[in-house]
Design a protein around this motif. Sequence first.
Motif, mmCIF file in Angstrom:
data_model
loop_
_atom_site.group_PDB
_atom_site.id
_atom_site.type_symbol
_atom_site.label_atom_id
_atom_site.label_comp_id
_atom_site.label_asym_id
_atom_site.label_seq_id
_atom_site.Cartn_x
_atom_site.Cartn_y
_atom_site.Cartn_z
ATOM 1 N N GLU A 15 0.781 -1.075 -0.047
ATOM 2 C CA GLU A 15 0.021 0.027 0.074
ATOM 3 C C GLU A 15 0.798 1.206 -0.117
ATOM 4 O OE1 GLU A 15 -2.492 -0.742 3.437
ATOM 5 O OE2 GLU A 15 -3.705 -2.248 2.251
ATOM 6 N N GLN A 16 1.973 1.172 0.885
ATOM 7 C CA GLN A 16 2.956 2.247 0.732
ATOM 8 C C GLN A 16 3.498 2.443 -0.543
ATOM 9 O OE1 GLN A 16 5.313 1.858 4.339
ATOM 10 N NE2 GLN A 16 3.668 2.082 5.649
ATOM 11 N N THR A 19 0.845 4.090 -2.891
ATOM 12 C CA THR A 19 0.415 5.456 -2.531
ATOM 13 C C THR A 19 1.744 6.440 -2.770
ATOM 14 O OG1 THR A 19 -0.887 4.754 -0.861
ATOM 15 C CG2 THR A 19 -0.093 7.132 -0.519
ATOM 16 N N THR A 20 2.942 6.006 -2.601
ATOM 17 C CA THR A 20 4.074 6.889 -2.950
ATOM 18 C C THR A 20 4.309 6.870 -4.310
ATOM 19 O OG1 THR A 20 5.259 5.935 -0.911
ATOM 20 C CG2 THR A 20 6.513 6.917 -2.490
ATOM 21 N N LYS A 22 2.005 6.833 -6.657
ATOM 22 C CA LYS A 22 1.045 7.396 -7.608
ATOM 23 C C LYS A 22 1.325 8.794 -8.100
ATOM 24 C CE LYS A 22 -3.259 4.910 -5.931
ATOM 25 N NZ LYS A 22 -4.381 4.806 -5.263
ATOM 26 N N GLU A 98 -2.324 -3.758 -6.651
ATOM 27 C CA GLU A 98 -3.416 -3.980 -5.667
ATOM 28 C C GLU A 98 -4.033 -5.145 -5.597
ATOM 29 O OE1 GLU A 98 -5.213 -1.423 -3.970
ATOM 30 O OE2 GLU A 98 -4.291 0.553 -4.973
#
Length: 162
Positions: A15-16, A19-20, A22, A98
């Motif tokens: 997830e990190q 997020t990082t 994107k 994902e």
Amino acid sequence: MNMQDAIESTQRSLEQIITTSKGLSPELIKWKPAEDKWSVMEVLVHMDEALPYWLDEITRLLDKPGTEWGRGLQDEKRLAALASAGQRSLHEVLASLEQIIQRVEQVLGPITSDQLQQESPSRNPRFGTKPLSFVIQHLVVDHANSHDKQIKRNIEQFNTAK
């Protein structure tokens, strides 16, 4: 080894990473901190290939305990994934990561403490014979965490260089 902790740690790392990555510019995504270092995109495509590979290996070891596991750094599929980095879109790779987040729980969730202790020999002589818990910790949990840190290092180095 606590399987729920392993699942959550791996999912959190992924997830990190997502997020990082994107909001990164195309320039940063393709930038390499050094000739022998990977770009953010190369790290992403590596994770997109490597984690499913190791989840498949874990599934196979659960079905056939005691069989050989692993591969070398020159594995064709591993190298092909890295070579494809320039042709893949960031959106596509992140969407695939994902999906891997969900698969981590599907594969690791049902594993019992007895199964974690089952030993199998590695194809890589560096590892020798190891329990399934080693494969999970070293090649899934720690692997995802180390590449999360690698992406963040690349960003810091890019910002310093610019």
